[in-house]
Design a protein around this motif. Structure first.
Motif, PDB file in Angstrom:
ATOM      1  N   ILE A 242      10.687  92.244 -22.320  1.00 16.52           N
ATOM      2  CA  ILE A 242      11.539  91.056 -22.190  1.00 16.52           C
ATOM      3  C   ILE A 242      12.984  91.454 -22.473  1.00 16.52           C
ATOM      4  N   LYS A 243      13.863  91.099 -21.542  1.00 16.01           N
ATOM      5  CA  LYS A 243      15.282  91.424 -21.666  1.00 16.01           C
ATOM      6  C   LYS A 243      16.046  90.193 -22.144  1.00 16.01           C
ATOM      7  N   SER A 244      16.797  90.342 -23.226  1.00 15.11           N
ATOM      8  CA  SER A 244      17.626  89.262 -23.759  1.00 15.11           C
ATOM      9  C   SER A 244      19.081  89.524 -23.418  1.00 15.11           C
ATOM     10  N   THR A 245      19.739  88.520 -22.853  1.00 14.59           N
ATOM     11  CA  THR A 245      21.170  88.586 -22.563  1.00 14.59           C
ATOM     12  C   THR A 245      21.870  87.568 -23.446  1.00 14.59           C
ATOM     13  N   TYR A 246      22.708  88.045 -24.348  1.00 14.36           N
ATOM     14  CA  TYR A 246      23.421  87.175 -25.282  1.00 14.36           C
ATOM     15  C   TYR A 246      24.802  86.856 -24.724  1.00 14.36           C
ATOM     16  N   SER A 247      25.167  85.555 -24.783  1.00 16.84           N
ATOM     17  CA  SER A 247      26.444  85.130 -24.220  1.00 16.84           C
ATOM     18  C   SER A 247      27.095  84.091 -25.109  1.00 16.84           C
ATOM     19  N   LEU A 248      28.410  84.066 -25.031  1.00 17.53           N
ATOM     20  CA  LEU A 248      29.213  83.007 -25.647  1.00 17.53           C
ATOM     21  C   LEU A 248      29.725  82.118 -24.523  1.00 17.53           C
ATOM     22  N   ARG A 249      29.401  80.831 -24.610  1.00 18.78           N
ATOM     23  CA  ARG A 249      29.823  79.899 -23.565  1.00 18.78           C
ATOM     24  C   ARG A 249      30.829  78.908 -24.149  1.00 18.78           C
ATOM     25  N   LEU A 250      31.985  78.785 -23.520  1.00 21.81           N
ATOM     26  CA  LEU A 250      33.032  77.853 -23.925  1.00 21.81           C
ATOM     27  C   LEU A 250      33.115  76.729 -22.897  1.00 21.81           C
ATOM     28  N   GLY A 251      33.346  75.514 -23.356  1.00 23.68           N
ATOM     29  CA  GLY A 251      33.409  74.386 -22.439  1.00 23.68           C
ATOM     30  C   GLY A 251      34.411  73.337 -22.868  1.00 23.68           C
ATOM     31  N   VAL A 252      35.053  72.717 -21.874  1.00 28.52           N
ATOM     32  CA  VAL A 252      35.986  71.611 -22.090  1.00 28.52           C
ATOM     33  C   VAL A 252      35.752  70.597 -20.977  1.00 28.52           C
ATOM     34  N   ALA A 253      35.733  69.316 -21.322  1.00 28.17           N
ATOM     35  CA  ALA A 253      35.559  68.263 -20.322  1.00 28.17           C
ATOM     36  C   ALA A 253      36.223  66.996 -20.824  1.00 28.17           C
ATOM     37  N   LEU A 297      42.945  52.904 -19.750  1.00 27.52           N
ATOM     38  CA  LEU A 297      41.904  53.669 -20.435  1.00 27.52           C
ATOM     39  C   LEU A 297      42.525  54.922 -21.031  1.00 27.52           C
ATOM     40  N   PRO A 298      42.174  55.272 -22.253  1.00 28.86           N
ATOM     41  CA  PRO A 298      42.845  56.387 -22.926  1.00 28.86           C
ATOM     42  C   PRO A 298      42.298  57.748 -22.508  1.00 28.86           C
ATOM     43  N   THR A 299      43.043  58.764 -22.851  1.00 30.80           N
ATOM     44  CA  THR A 299      42.585  60.144 -22.690  1.00 30.80           C
ATOM     45  C   THR A 299      41.426  60.406 -23.643  1.00 30.80           C
ATOM     46  N   THR A 300      40.344  60.934 -23.115  1.00 33.90           N
ATOM     47  CA  THR A 300      39.201  61.334 -23.938  1.00 33.90           C
ATOM     48  C   THR A 300      38.768  62.728 -23.499  1.00 33.90           C
ATOM     49  N   PHE A 301      38.418  63.574 -24.435  1.00 33.72           N
ATOM     50  CA  PHE A 301      37.969  64.917 -24.080  1.00 33.72           C
ATOM     51  C   PHE A 301      37.096  65.478 -25.198  1.00 33.72           C
ATOM     52  N   ASN A 302      36.299  66.466 -24.844  1.00 37.80           N
ATOM     53  CA  ASN A 302      35.527  67.213 -25.836  1.00 37.80           C
ATOM     54  C   ASN A 302      35.594  68.692 -25.498  1.00 37.80           C
ATOM     55  N   ALA A 303      35.597  69.521 -26.528  1.00 39.84           N
ATOM     56  CA  ALA A 303      35.692  70.970 -26.377  1.00 39.84           C
ATOM     57  C   ALA A 303      34.742  71.619 -27.371  1.00 39.84           C
ATOM     58  N   GLY A 304      34.023  72.665 -26.908  1.00 46.35           N
ATOM     59  CA  GLY A 304      33.067  73.289 -27.802  1.00 46.35           C
ATOM     60  C   GLY A 304      32.614  74.653 -27.335  1.00 46.35           C
ATOM     61  N   PHE A 305      31.641  75.210 -28.049  1.00 45.17           N
ATOM     62  CA  PHE A 305      31.115  76.536 -27.743  1.00 45.17           C
ATOM     63  C   PHE A 305      29.611  76.544 -27.952  1.00 45.17           C
ATOM     64  N   MET A 306      28.951  77.505 -27.329  1.00 42.26           N
ATOM     65  CA  MET A 306      27.533  77.753 -27.552  1.00 42.26           C
ATOM     66  C   MET A 306      27.280  79.243 -27.485  1.00 42.26           C
ATOM     67  N   ILE A 307      26.374  79.715 -28.323  1.00 40.63           N
ATOM     68  CA  ILE A 307      25.861  81.077 -28.237  1.00 40.63           C
ATOM     69  C   ILE A 307      24.434  80.975 -27.732  1.00 40.63           C
ATOM     70  N   VAL A 308      24.111  81.707 -26.674  1.00 44.98           N
ATOM     71  CA  VAL A 308      22.809  81.545 -26.024  1.00 44.98           C
ATOM     72  C   VAL A 308      22.110  82.898 -25.893  1.00 44.98           C
ATOM     73  N   ASP A 309      20.797  82.826 -25.898  1.00 44.63           N
ATOM     74  CA  ASP A 309      19.939  83.982 -25.632  1.00 44.63           C
ATOM     75  C   ASP A 309      19.121  83.653 -24.387  1.00 44.63           C
ATOM     76  N   GLN A 310      19.540  84.204 -23.255  1.00 46.72           N
ATOM     77  CA  GLN A 310      18.830  83.989 -21.997  1.00 46.72           C
ATOM     78  C   GLN A 310      17.921  85.190 -21.746  1.00 46.72           C
ATOM     79  N   GLN A 311      16.618  84.917 -21.663  1.00 47.11           N
ATOM     80  CA  GLN A 311      15.656  86.003 -21.536  1.00 47.11           C
ATOM     81  C   GLN A 311      15.067  86.048 -20.127  1.00 47.11           C
ATOM     82  N   SER A 312      14.681  87.259 -19.711  1.00 48.75           N
ATOM     83  CA  SER A 312      14.035  87.458 -18.416  1.00 48.75           C
ATOM     84  C   SER A 312      12.879  88.435 -18.591  1.00 48.75           C
TER      85      SER A 312
END
Length: 459
Positions: A242-253, A297-312
């Protein structure tokens, strides 16, 4: 013929949930929904709600994350067709209101439809499209407050109902580790509020009065989002392969400040009740119909991160073993929200969210039903956008839930079905607020994925 049958089944299911959505609206008694556009509805996917409501960097390929349209580019597609996902969610909301002055307690439990979404890949080059319907806010309260004037006693009755909904279509695209997307659609709904002053006529007879307003909202809206996936490294287990690929994902919306239309009917009248308890108008003090304006309607936003282990496994089956992340969301309600000729007790809101997701036995054949389930947990805390009594209205909740694969996706089947559940236990308000709400929410969502638009190879 099979494609036609599947399409009919999805249309029937959609119509069924639309009929429920139009009839069953929130019935909880929430006095804070009197202000602004009402209580903000938690319209995240059920999977996200179990993880504290994180959405900015969340993306698992199966769940439709309409809060960040950048994820649409990862809807699965195949050489011989597209993986169409149908996602519906609903909640049971139970809450207890406590009032300090006067000392009162109120319980309610209600069924609330959450969202209806359908997503499909537009091409094999990571283009995706999602369309949906979901509530944005809801209004429902009925509060009685006793009073007194020098000559008589009276009772004030504050009532409200309604809410604002979103109908939208969004598109997203991924290039390597970078994704971007946008939602566009129509906001619509109504808000009906009234204040009735009822004299109990102990000594002098007075007519009861009613000041009411019906607000009808409508207008276009747009929201955008982006995600960046940064590969951190890989690791292959020598025994299981099993291969694990570790990633840092950043997101803003989020959504920038924008206007929608509002048409108001304002009424001031005297009334009485008939034998059945229905309101009978006696005299109209004033009536102003069809008052047009713009709501900001006001400005609304969220920003965050995730660390993930995607396996194959052997380069064939791919899924997420675990993921963990956090985000901050902000709404500039105090600075930017505006309703024509009205000042309301609103403030800038913020919410900190964090959550984790884990699958015990991702590829193990011996894991069983619960071993292959997706387990989630999280929390959120922050300030609501309503400041009715001059004090901040703090919100804190803990969440948990699971996703159960009734038909697991693998290399031999192009179908997958996941039943997602989420539990939320929390409180709105603290000891500094006159009214506090303890709430418990149970949410369930059904995510159905199947191959549509198959290119025929044989006739």
């Amino acid at each position: 013929m099979l494609l036609v049958k599947r399409t009919i089944n999805y249309i029937v299911l959609t119509a069924f949930f639309l009929s429920i959505y139009s009839v069953l609206q929130a019935q909880e008694n929430s006095p804070y929904s009197r202000y602004g556009l009402g209580d903000l509805y938690p319209n995240q996917s059920i999977a996200s709600r179990a993880m504290g409501g994180i959405t900015a960097a969340y993306n698992d390929g199966q769940t439709l994350n309409a809060d960040n349209p950048a994820t649409y580019g990862d809807i699965r597609s195949y050489n011989n067709g597209g993986m169409v996902t149908f996602d519906v969610g609903t909640s049971i909301d139970s809450r207890t209101l406590h009032s300090v002055n006067p000392v009162l307690k109120y319980n309610s439990a209600n069924f609330i439809p959450s969202y209806i979404l359908i997503g499909l890949p537009l091409s094999k080059k990571h283009w995706g499209l999602v369309a949906g319907l979901r509530p944005m806010t809801r209004v429902n309260y009925s509060i009685q407050s006793p009073g007194r004037i020098p000559a008589d006693t009276l009772e004030n009755l504050y009532e409200g109902s309604g809410g604002v909904n979103q109908a939208f279509v969004g598109i997203g695209k991924r290039w390597g580790g970078f994704s971007i997307g946008a939602n566009g659609g129509y906001l619509f709904g109504r808000k009906e509020i009234s204040t009735k002053t009822i004299f109990l006529n102990d000594s002098v007879r007075y007519n009861s009065g009613n000041v009411a307003e019906q607000q009808n909202f409508g207008g276009l809206f747009a929201a955008v989002g982006t995600q960046v996936n940064i590969k951190l490294g890989t690791k292959t287990d020598s025994l299981s392969k099993i291969k694990s690929t570790y990633s840092l994902r950043l997101g803003v919306a989020g959504m920038f400040k924008q206007n929608i239309n509002v048409t108001s009917d304002k009424l001031n009248e005297t009334f009485t009740y008939d034998a059945n308890g229905a309101v009978v108008a006696q005299d109209t003090v004033w009536y102003h119909p069809d008052v047009n304006g713009k709501v900001v309607l006001p400005t609304t936003f969220n920003a965050g991160f995730m660390i993930v282990d995607q396996q194959s496994l052997l380069g064939i089956a791919t899924d997420y073993k675990w993921m963990a992340g956090a985000e901050i969301s902000v709404g500039k309600w105090g600075d930017e929200y505006h309703y024509p000729d009205k000042s309301e007790p609103l403030t800038n809101s913020w919410m900190l969210r964090a959550g984790v997701q884990f699958v015990p036995s991702l590829f193990s054949a011996s894991g069983g039903f619960f071993g292959h389930a997706i387990y989630r947990a999280g929390f959120y805390t922050g300030n609501d956008y309503v400041r009715a009594d001059g004090n901040d209205l703090k919100v804190t909740a803990f969440t948990f839930g699971a996703g159960f694969r009734t038909r697991k996706f693998n290399s031999y089947s192009n179908q997958s079905t996941v039943i997602n559940t989420a539990f939320e236990i929390g409180r709105r308000g603290t000891n500094v607020n006159n009214i506090t709400e303890n709430f418990f929410k149970f949410s369930v969502g059904l995510s159905l994925s199947d191959i549509w638009f198959i290119k025929r190879k044989y006739d």
